[in-house]
Write an enzyme that holds these catalytic residues in place. Structure first.
Site, PDB file in Angstrom:
ATOM      1  CG  HIS A 169      24.100  19.975 -14.688  1.00  0.00           C
ATOM      2  ND1 HIS A 169      22.941  20.413 -14.077  1.00  0.00           N
ATOM      3  CD2 HIS A 169      24.935  19.622 -13.672  1.00  0.00           C
ATOM      4  CE1 HIS A 169      23.070  20.297 -12.759  1.00  0.00           C
ATOM      5  NE2 HIS A 169      24.272  19.835 -12.475  1.00  0.00           N
ATOM      6  NE  ARG A 214      30.186  18.051  -7.158  1.00  0.00           N
ATOM      7  CZ  ARG A 214      30.358  16.807  -6.696  1.00  0.00           C
ATOM      8  NH1 ARG A 214      31.475  16.160  -6.959  1.00  0.00           N
ATOM      9  NH2 ARG A 214      29.421  16.205  -5.994  1.00  0.00           N
ATOM     10  CG  HIS A 262      21.847  16.417 -14.475  1.00  0.00           C
ATOM     11  ND1 HIS A 262      22.778  15.457 -14.749  1.00  0.00           N
ATOM     12  CD2 HIS A 262      22.323  17.048 -13.366  1.00  0.00           C
ATOM     13  CE1 HIS A 262      23.751  15.495 -13.843  1.00  0.00           C
ATOM     14  NE2 HIS A 262      23.490  16.454 -12.985  1.00  0.00           N
ATOM     15  CG  HIS A 267      26.959   9.622  -9.166  1.00  0.00           C
ATOM     16  ND1 HIS A 267      26.573   9.050 -10.347  1.00  0.00           N
ATOM     17  CD2 HIS A 267      27.120  10.943  -9.436  1.00  0.00           C
ATOM     18  CE1 HIS A 267      26.506   9.982 -11.289  1.00  0.00           C
ATOM     19  NE2 HIS A 267      26.843  11.135 -10.759  1.00  0.00           N
ATOM     20  CG  ASP A 303      23.145  20.727  -8.452  1.00  0.00           C
ATOM     21  OD1 ASP A 303      23.668  20.219  -7.448  1.00  0.00           O
ATOM     22  OD2 ASP A 303      23.382  20.352  -9.613  1.00  0.00           O
ATOM     23  CG  HIS A 320      32.599  16.248 -12.799  1.00  0.00           C
ATOM     24  ND1 HIS A 320      32.337  17.593 -12.762  1.00  0.00           N
ATOM     25  CD2 HIS A 320      33.172  15.947 -11.591  1.00  0.00           C
ATOM     26  CE1 HIS A 320      32.711  18.094 -11.587  1.00  0.00           C
ATOM     27  NE2 HIS A 320      33.231  17.115 -10.864  1.00  0.00           N
ATOM     28  CG  ASP A 338      26.155  17.810  -5.294  1.00  0.00           C
ATOM     29  OD1 ASP A 338      25.154  18.548  -5.313  1.00  0.00           O
ATOM     30  OD2 ASP A 338      26.702  17.373  -6.334  1.00  0.00           O
ATOM     31  CD  GLU A 351      28.104  20.320 -11.195  1.00  0.00           C
ATOM     32  OE1 GLU A 351      28.394  19.467 -10.341  1.00  0.00           O
ATOM     33  OE2 GLU A 351      27.005  20.351 -11.764  1.00  0.00           O
ATOM     34  CE1 TYR A 389      35.035  15.406  -6.768  1.00  0.00           C
ATOM     35  CE2 TYR A 389      35.761  15.771  -9.038  1.00  0.00           C
ATOM     36  CZ  TYR A 389      34.865  16.016  -8.012  1.00  0.00           C
ATOM     37  OH  TYR A 389      33.808  16.871  -8.223  1.00  0.00           O
ATOM     38  CD  GLU A 392      26.454  21.598  -8.369  1.00  0.00           C
ATOM     39  OE1 GLU A 392      26.491  20.772  -7.454  1.00  0.00           O
ATOM     40  OE2 GLU A 392      25.881  21.397  -9.461  1.00  0.00           O
ATOM     41  CG  ASP A 410      -2.119  -0.881   1.043  1.00  0.00           C
ATOM     42  OD1 ASP A 410      -2.344  -1.311  -0.106  1.00  0.00           O
ATOM     43  OD2 ASP A 410      -2.824  -1.160   2.028  1.00  0.00           O
TER      44      ASP A 410
HETATM   45  N1  GLY Z   1      23.865  17.153  -7.888  1.00  0.00           N
HETATM   46  C1  GLY Z   1      24.010  16.657  -9.172  1.00  0.00           C
HETATM   47  C2  GLY Z   1      24.999  17.393  -9.926  1.00  0.00           C
HETATM   48  O1  GLY Z   1      25.698  18.221  -9.379  1.00  0.00           O
HETATM   49  O2  GLY Z   1      25.109  17.265 -11.101  1.00  0.00           O
HETATM   50 MN    MN Z   2      25.183  19.903 -10.576  1.00  0.00          MN
HETATM   51 MN    MN Z   3      25.300  19.015  -7.434  1.00  0.00          MN
END
Ligand code: GLY
Ligand code: MN
Ligand code: MN
Length: 464
Positions: A361, A432, A368, A246, A274, A357, A263, A411, A415, A434, A39
């Site tokens: 974005h 990072r 995203h 991640h 974000d 990365h 993050d 961002e 690392y 961002e 449920d």
């Molecule tokens: N939090 C996801 C990214 O920074 O892309």
């Molecule tokens: Mn992001």
């Molecule tokens: Mn992020």
């Protein structure tokens, strides 16, 4: 939450209708509900395209928009018994006024009405490959129209992807959207400040700090300011966990002397924020942590300076990589004898083991967010390159030209995993930084700076 400003939704519907072409009909379902077990459902989240055009957050709803601008909503009928269990339903009777649509019907009548709305029309538009089973629903409606061709009915001969015009519309955020995104950013920035201060406070008090303690602070701050959910699963990574891109908030201990990478951003009224900040758990950066932190921050400054209307989406990334490449050489993480100068580092992508990365974005209703990263006015102007690492041939397409009102993240990160040719002082540091930026004519507006980013300002906040 949804029925306060129907005009923006009506304006968007009109703008979309104008792009459907004569005889065009668009069909947009909201998101399905997802059962978790027996449920229990997963928390419901509407479909972003549907919400963009209606401001309506109930499940089991569809919008049919004709090129003439006429729109029909299908929604859950009023049902006292279901409403006792599941909550209030707007119902078709109230939907016309509340949402400014022309007609509203029960969703139970969808299969009856949609073939009539498609009959004698030219093109059926719907979002391709986004809703499980939608294509076969459309097939069924088209077959219902075809069943009437011997009576002289015409069946739409074209199907087109509604994501194409909608993605382009959603890319540029109107004033209403920017306002919500600024408010979401203020809440998220407050949550980051709270997590930083709680972390330092708990360590000073000699308490056992775990990643989940900080995650709880984020959630508390999001919800107490009216955010419906986190915009994505928060990352709260202590020490070496920050090198896992991640990573999720888990139970690892947060220790003095290590960095914490968070993050996290809330969703407010359908819009995401974000933010990433990296801070010393006890409020004091060590020398190597500060050196690496300042390098990432300098690369972010360069990316911010490269963000303005008329620049390319790729410009901030390239500006950022130039700073990182030189900094990695200066700090001894890369070696001139092996990697050459900064230009060589960039061409051979030698920075990649530390920065794997992209810098940005699109950000909007989805973290995203939708929107092509290729400039549509320059399609076909392609070049090819060989990737130095994989040897694959990569087609370079012209990067999107930034326009006022586009929102993107900036961002950069570094690392550092243990490796014999990397100074040990940097091992297991992941950083990072961002922020979220609204593109303006002369630069960009950073809407997430309610949480400090300069190392000394983070330290001051954590002492307070
Ligand atoms: N939090 C996801 C990214 O920074 O892309
Ligand atoms: Mn992001
Ligand atoms: Mn992020």
């Amino acid at each position: 939450m949804t029925q306060t400003t129907p005009n923006v939704y009506a304006q968007r519907r009109a703008a979309l209708a104008a792009q459907l072409g004569a005889g065009g009909v668009a069909i947009i379902p909201t998101a399905a509900e997802h059962p978790r077990n027996r449920d229990s459902d997963f928390p419901y989240r509407h479909d972003s395209y549907f919400y963009y055009l209606t401001g309506f957050t109930e499940p089991n709803a569809w919008l049919v928009l004709e090129a003439t601008g006429r729109c029909t909503l299908f929604c859950q009928p009023k049902d006292l018994e279901r409403e006792i269990w599941d909550g209030y339903r707007l119902g078709p009777g109230a939907a016309v006024d509340a949402l400014g649509v022309d007609v509203a019907n029960s969703v139970a009548e969808l299969d009856h009405h949609v073939p009539k709305l498609l009959e004698n029309q030219h093109t059926v538009w719907y979002p391709f490959a986004t809703h499980k089973g939608l294509e076969s629903r459309v097939d069924g409606w088209l077959n219902a129209v075809r069943a009437r061709v011997r009576f002289g009915a015409l069946c739409p001969a074209q199907q087109r992807d509604l994501c194409v015009p909608l993605d382009d519309m959603r890319l540029i955020k109107d004033a209403h959207e920017q306002d919500i995104m600024r408010r979401a950013s203020v809440i998220s920035a407050g949550a980051h400040r709270r997590a930083m201060q709680t972390c330092a406070h708990m360590l000073r008090a000699g308490q056992d700090v775990r990643e989940y303690h900080l995650d709880a602070e984020l959630l508390h701050e999001f919800r107490r300011h009216g955010s419906q959910f986190p915009a994505y699963t928060s990352i709260v990574a202590a020490g070496a966990n920050a090198c896992v891109l991640h990573y999720r908030a888990d139970a690892a201990p947060v220790r003095a002397g290590e960095l914490v990478l968070i993050d996290a951003g809330c969703e407010l009224d359908g819009y995401a924020s974000d933010i990433t900040r990296t801070f010393p758990a006890n409020g004091q950066f060590t020398g190597p942590q500060r050196d690496l932190y300042n390098l990432v921050l300098a690369s972010q400054d360069a990316a911010v300076a490269a963000t303005c209307a008329g620049a390319r989406f790729s410009d901030p990334h390239e500006a950022c990589v130039r700073v990182l490449a030189q900094g990695l050489l200066d700090l001894g993480l890369l070696h001139p004898s092996k990697h050459g100068n900064a230009q060589d580092v960039i061409e051979k992508r030698a920075y990649f083991p530390f920065y794997m990365h992209r810098t940005s974005h699109w950000l909007g209703m989805d973290v995203h967010d939708c929107g092509s990263y290729v400039e549509p006015s320059e399609l076909g102007q392609n070049s090819e390159r060989k990737d130095p690492l994989s040897g694959e041939t990569i087609v370079n397409r012209p990067s999107r030209i930034l326009r006022e009102g586009a929102v993107l993240t900036i961002e950069p990160g570094l690392y550092v995993r243990p490796a014999h040719d990397v100074p040990e002082a940097f091992w297991n540091i992941g950083i990072r930084i961002e922020d979220d930026a609204i593109v303006t004519s002369h630069g960009c507006e950073l809407i997430t700076r309610g949480v400090p980013v300069i190392a000394s300002e983070i330290e001051a906040l954590m002492r307070a």
